[in-house]
Scaffold this motif. Structure first.
Motif, short mmCIF file in Angstrom:
data_model
loop_
_atom_site.label_atom_id
_atom_site.label_comp_id
_atom_site.label_asym_id
_atom_site.label_seq_id
_atom_site.Cartn_x
_atom_site.Cartn_y
_atom_site.Cartn_z
N ARG A 55 0.84 -1.20 0.00
CA ARG A 55 0.00 0.00 0.00
C ARG A 55 0.87 1.25 0.00
NH1 ARG A 55 -2.96 -1.75 5.41
NH2 ARG A 55 -3.00 -3.98 4.93
N GLU A 56 0.43 2.26 -0.70
CA GLU A 56 1.13 3.54 -0.72
C GLU A 56 0.53 4.41 0.40
OE1 GLU A 56 1.75 7.36 -3.69
OE2 GLU A 56 1.22 5.41 -4.55
N LEU A 57 1.22 4.43 1.53
CA LEU A 57 0.65 5.05 2.72
C LEU A 57 0.69 6.57 2.67
CD1 LEU A 57 2.05 2.76 5.57
CD2 LEU A 57 -0.01 2.48 4.19
N ARG A 58 -0.33 7.16 3.28
CA ARG A 58 -0.38 8.61 3.45
C ARG A 58 -0.36 8.92 4.96
NH1 ARG A 58 -5.18 9.43 -1.06
NH2 ARG A 58 -3.83 9.30 -2.89
N PRO A 59 0.11 10.11 5.33
CA PRO A 59 0.21 10.43 6.76
C PRO A 59 -1.17 10.48 7.43
CG PRO A 59 1.45 12.00 5.41
CD PRO A 59 0.61 11.18 4.48
N VAL A 60 -1.20 10.14 8.72
CA VAL A 60 -2.45 10.28 9.47
C VAL A 60 -2.73 11.77 9.67
CG1 VAL A 60 -2.19 8.07 10.65
CG2 VAL A 60 -1.32 10.15 11.72
N SER A 61 -4.00 12.12 9.72
CA SER A 61 -4.41 13.50 9.98
C SER A 61 -4.82 13.71 11.43
CB SER A 61 -5.58 13.89 9.06
OG SER A 61 -5.17 13.93 7.72
N GLY A 62 -5.05 12.62 12.14
CA GLY A 62 -5.49 12.73 13.53
C GLY A 62 -4.36 13.10 14.47
N VAL A 63 -4.75 13.51 15.66
CA VAL A 63 -3.82 13.92 16.71
C VAL A 63 -4.18 13.16 17.99
CG1 VAL A 63 -2.94 15.87 18.06
CG2 VAL A 63 -3.70 16.23 15.70
N SER A 64 -3.17 12.63 18.66
CA SER A 64 -3.43 11.92 19.92
C SER A 64 -4.09 12.84 20.94
CB SER A 64 -2.13 11.38 20.49
OG SER A 64 -2.32 10.91 21.82
N PHE A 65 -5.17 12.36 21.56
CA PHE A 65 -5.80 13.16 22.61
C PHE A 65 -5.37 12.69 24.01
CE2 PHE A 65 -9.23 10.24 21.11
CZ PHE A 65 -9.47 9.49 22.26
N LEU A 66 -4.24 11.97 24.07
CA LEU A 66 -3.70 11.61 25.38
C LEU A 66 -3.45 12.84 26.25
CD1 LEU A 66 -2.67 9.47 27.36
CD2 LEU A 66 -0.43 9.59 26.23
N PRO A 67 -2.98 13.98 25.70
CA PRO A 67 -2.83 15.16 26.57
C PRO A 67 -4.12 15.59 27.26
CG PRO A 67 -1.63 15.49 24.52
CD PRO A 67 -2.43 14.23 24.36
N ILE A 68 -5.26 15.39 26.61
CA ILE A 68 -6.53 15.72 27.27
C ILE A 68 -6.75 14.81 28.47
CG2 ILE A 68 -9.05 15.79 26.98
CD1 ILE A 68 -8.63 16.47 24.05
N ILE A 69 -6.49 13.53 28.27
CA ILE A 69 -6.68 12.55 29.33
C ILE A 69 -5.74 12.85 30.51
CG2 ILE A 69 -6.59 10.08 29.89
CD1 ILE A 69 -6.98 9.55 26.86
N GLU A 70 -4.54 13.31 30.18
CA GLU A 70 -3.54 13.58 31.22
C GLU A 70 -3.61 15.00 31.74
OE1 GLU A 70 0.15 12.40 29.36
OE2 GLU A 70 -0.09 10.33 30.06
N ASN A 71 -4.61 15.76 31.25
CA ASN A 71 -4.84 17.12 31.73
C ASN A 71 -3.65 18.04 31.43
OD1 ASN A 71 -6.49 19.08 32.82
ND2 ASN A 71 -5.84 18.70 34.93
N THR A 72 -3.09 17.86 30.23
CA THR A 72 -2.03 18.75 29.77
C THR A 72 -2.47 19.43 28.47
OG1 THR A 72 -0.95 16.94 28.54
CG2 THR A 72 -0.22 17.32 30.81
N ASN A 73 -1.58 20.20 27.86
CA ASN A 73 -1.93 21.03 26.72
C ASN A 73 -2.16 20.19 25.46
OD1 ASN A 73 -2.46 23.48 25.48
ND2 ASN A 73 -0.34 23.75 24.82
N PHE A 74 -3.32 20.34 24.85
CA PHE A 74 -3.67 19.64 23.60
C PHE A 74 -3.66 20.63 22.46
CE2 PHE A 74 -7.04 18.47 20.54
CZ PHE A 74 -6.56 17.25 20.08
N ILE A 75 -2.90 20.33 21.42
CA ILE A 75 -2.80 21.24 20.27
C ILE A 75 -3.18 20.48 19.00
CG2 ILE A 75 -1.24 22.66 18.87
CD1 ILE A 75 0.47 23.03 21.38
N ARG A 76 -4.12 21.07 18.22
CA ARG A 76 -4.46 20.51 16.92
C ARG A 76 -3.91 21.47 15.85
NH1 ARG A 76 -7.78 16.71 15.45
NH2 ARG A 76 -8.98 16.74 17.39
N PRO A 77 -2.91 21.05 15.10
CA PRO A 77 -2.26 21.99 14.17
C PRO A 77 -3.10 22.37 12.96
CG PRO A 77 -1.31 19.79 13.96
CD PRO A 77 -2.24 19.74 15.13
N GLU A 78 -4.05 21.54 12.59
CA GLU A 78 -4.86 21.81 11.40
C GLU A 78 -6.35 21.73 11.76
OE1 GLU A 78 -4.07 22.54 8.13
OE2 GLU A 78 -2.00 22.80 8.80
#
Length: 660
Positions: A394-417
């Motif tokens: 397969r010709e892979l493309r990058p994921v667009s999602g962002v880990s929301f572990l920072p939300i769970i850990e009560n730290t800063n969550f940033i979504r670049p797009e």
């Protein structure tokens, strides 16, 4: 010395495996925002409520508004088109990532993509490959670990069977002593509406007050629970839905029955989740199992069956259709439905339970927007697994999602797009508090969700610079992430108000119900060929030119209101040209009560080599045809059909759909 080092190494490995959390991802089908207790419902869902009370609730958990595309995003971390759609040709799945990270991977439930789960990293699979099926009778797409599985003649109900097998898979994982990743995909409460008798009986008499009062009560409870702001302004009942007290008596009774059945189906989902929770508790795995509960889209409004009065849909022979009025109530307090990128289509319950890893107060409500594309990156980060950039086939493309572990850990969550939204010609973009959205290919609208979560005040005219900037960004993502100039360059049409859809419930003033399913637009007028959903049909040079934009496309022919052909047996003959290799299906009915696609199915190979393929399909019946449905593709693509004819048993032409 060597022995001591080896023992230390093995001990480290054992400790590492023991500390790794398990993952249980649960996806339900067509669940409205207010359909479970902890999101405002009167439906009894104590097990989900318990997970929410001891875990987290997301007030803005987004999906793609559609069954198959949400599954693609959940599994791959990508937007559906970018991932290669149902073929997953540009993606790896969470099962592949976690399997390579040392996890036992299993799935139970609805697949709705190409190939099978065992082709995409799942060690074990039970369920149906189809997008929907009879809850009591199933269909012929059921598989167990890659092999066909026959649905029992009695004692079967899909929601229960899926958890039966899920529990077996969990026990296997314990014997292997590996952490597990279980993906459980219910097909409830998707139509056909079927309920177990004991669940159905429980809700009889609970919905006589109708959708206006039920919706108001749900919204009040949502505010009380804190899932919504107390200042939120709920969307009003739209013009396409009639006030409950204005419905004629037979239609009120029919609508009550539909909601009783839906409530029973949702209740049963909760009961089965309860069985899983009990099993995890018994095996002391509940606290360190990351449990995520989501839906693929909001409640479904598409009313595709004729009304049935005075029936109980508690067996495989009787089923009810979805209801637009109840979908509006179930998506409270939002506007619109499944397939639409308005909040009613894309915002659904999201519950996370993981006591061992959550650093927020139990019962917290998270207002930060998250999306199904964020699930794979989150699982990968927590498990310390690697999402690969290369794959052998397969010709892979990058994921667009962002880990929301920072939300769970009560730290800063940033979504670049910004979050990109699209299904068919329903588009959108969520950028901070602002949302760009349209309805079925119509012109753009703009909303500030921080002040107007229910999308009532369109700011497109008063914010022209912001509007154009967000349109440009949406087009940029369409080109650079989805790699689709076609989507990016879609020509929008002027807005029509009020909004309409040919498959929304039609309200009657008659004293008796119609004798057939409500009429749909889109017939060609030539021997009654209809383009089905996600299908564009044009005639050119004695041929049918078909363009497919989504899942489950095709054409249908209805003889019930015309002169029926003489009794069978028959042959359907055609010449097909397409570049999509697939398995085609022909469905037919021979009575007034059966509704497609519940007729008898016949499969045939589609070569997909872009050269004309002559196909002749035997239709073995001694009755007269009522309906035909022809599917030559399971997803997006194009096809040309020539010489489409119905022949008698002697190969004599009875009907010719393509000659002038």
């Amino acid at each position: 010395m060597i022995l001591r080092i080896s023992l230390t190494f093995l001990l480290t490995l054992c400790l590492s495996a023991a500390e790794k959390p398990n993952f249980l991802v649960i996806m339900v089908d067509d669940l409205g925002y207010s359909d479970i207790g902890c999101y405002g419902s009167e439906i009894e869902t104590p097990n989900l409520d318990r997970l929410a009370q001891n875990g987290l609730r997301f007030s803005q958990f987004y999906n793609t508004a559609k069954c198959h595309s949400s599954r693609v995003s959940l599994l791959t971390g990508q937007y559906c088109v970018a991932a290669g759609d149902v073929a997953l040709s540009h993606a790896v799945t969470s099962a592949e990532v976690l399997r390579d990270g040392g996890y036992f991977t299993a799935m139970s439930g609805k697949w709705h993509l190409k190939k099978e789960p065992t082709d995409f990293g799942f060690d074990r699979y039970f369920g149906h490959l189809s997008g929907a099926c009879n809850f009591f009778k199933g269909d012929n797409t059921f598989r167990l670990n890659g092999k066909p599985w026959k649905v029992p003649d009695t004692g079967f109900y899909t929601t229960v069977a899926k958890v039966d097998h899920a529990l077996e898979f969990l026990e296997e994982s314990r014997k292997a002593d590996d952490p597990f990743y279980l993906y459980l995909a219910f097909n409830a409460p998707h139509a056909p509406l079927h309920a177990l008798p004991e669940d159905y009986a429980k809700y009889k008499g609970r919905y006589d007050a109708g959708w206006d009062k039920v919706r108001d009560t749900r919204i009040a409870k949502q505010k009380e629970l804190g899932i919504l702001s107390k200042n939120i302004k709920s969307s009003p009942r739209p013009p396409h839905i009639r006030a409950w007290d204005k419905l004629v008596p037979w239609q009120q009774g029919y609508e009550i029955n539909r909601m009783v059945t839906l409530a029973a189906m949702i209740d049963r989902v909760d009961q089965e989740i309860g069985r899983l929770i009990k099993d995890l508790e018994k095996n002391k795995q509940l606290d360190n199992t990351f449990i995520l509960f989501v839906s693929d889209n909001g409640a479904c409004p598409y009313d595709r069956r004729k009304p049935l009065l005075d029936v109980e849909p508690t067996n495989g022979d009787i089923a009810l259709a979805d209801s637009t009025g109840w979908a509006w109530a179930r998506n409270a307090p939002f506007r619109f439905y499944k397939q639409n990128q308005f909040e009613g289509g894309i915002s659904t319950p999201g519950i996370l339970h993981w006591p061992a890893g959550t650093k927020l107060k139990p019962g917290a409500v998270i207002d930060t927007p998250v999306h199904l594309i964020d699930v794979l990156p989150t699982l990968a980060e927590i498990s310390k697994s690697t999402i690969p950039s290369k794959h052998p086939t397969r010709e892979l493309r990058p994921v667009s999602g962002v880990s929301f572990l920072p939300i769970i850990e009560n730290t800063n969550f940033i979504r670049p797009e910004p979050l990109y939204l699209q299904f068919s010609k329903d588009f959108g973009l969520r950028d901070g508090d602002w949302k760009l959205v349209n309805f079925k290919g119509q012109e753009w609208e703009l909303y500030n969700l921080a002040e107007d979560r229910t999308e009532l005040n369109n700011l497109a005219t008063s914010e022209p610079k912001r509007l154009q900037s967000m349109i440009t960004k949406w087009q940029e993502i369409s080109r650079n992430v989805l790699h689709s100039e076609k989507i990016a360059n879609t020509k929008l049409t002027p807005a029509s108000n009020p909004k309409a859809n040919r498959e929304w419930t039609k309200f009657s003033d008659a004293n008796e119900p119609p004798t057939s399913a409500q009429k749909k637009a889109g017939r060609t007028g030539k021997l009654s060929i209809r383009a089905r959903k996600n299908t564009k049909l044009t005639r050119k040079d004695n041929a049918l030119h078909l363009s497919f934009t989504g899942d489950d496309p095709g054409i249908a022919m209805d003889f019930r209101r015309t002169t029926k052909p003489p009794i069978g047996p028959y042959f359907l003959s055609l010449t097909l040209t397409t570049s999509s290799k697939d398995t085609g299906h022909l469905y037919f009915t021979t009575n007034q009560t059966s509704v497609l696609p519940k007729g008898a199915p016949i499969s045939f190979p589609v070569n997909g080599d872009n050269t004309p393929q002559k196909i002749r399909i035997a239709i073995d019946t001694n009755k007269s045809l009522h309906q035909l449905r022809l599917d030559v593709s399971s997803g997006p693509g194009k096809a040309i059909i020539e010489e489409l004819k119905l022949l008698d048993q002697n190969r004599k032409t009875l009907l010719d759909w393509t000659s002038k």
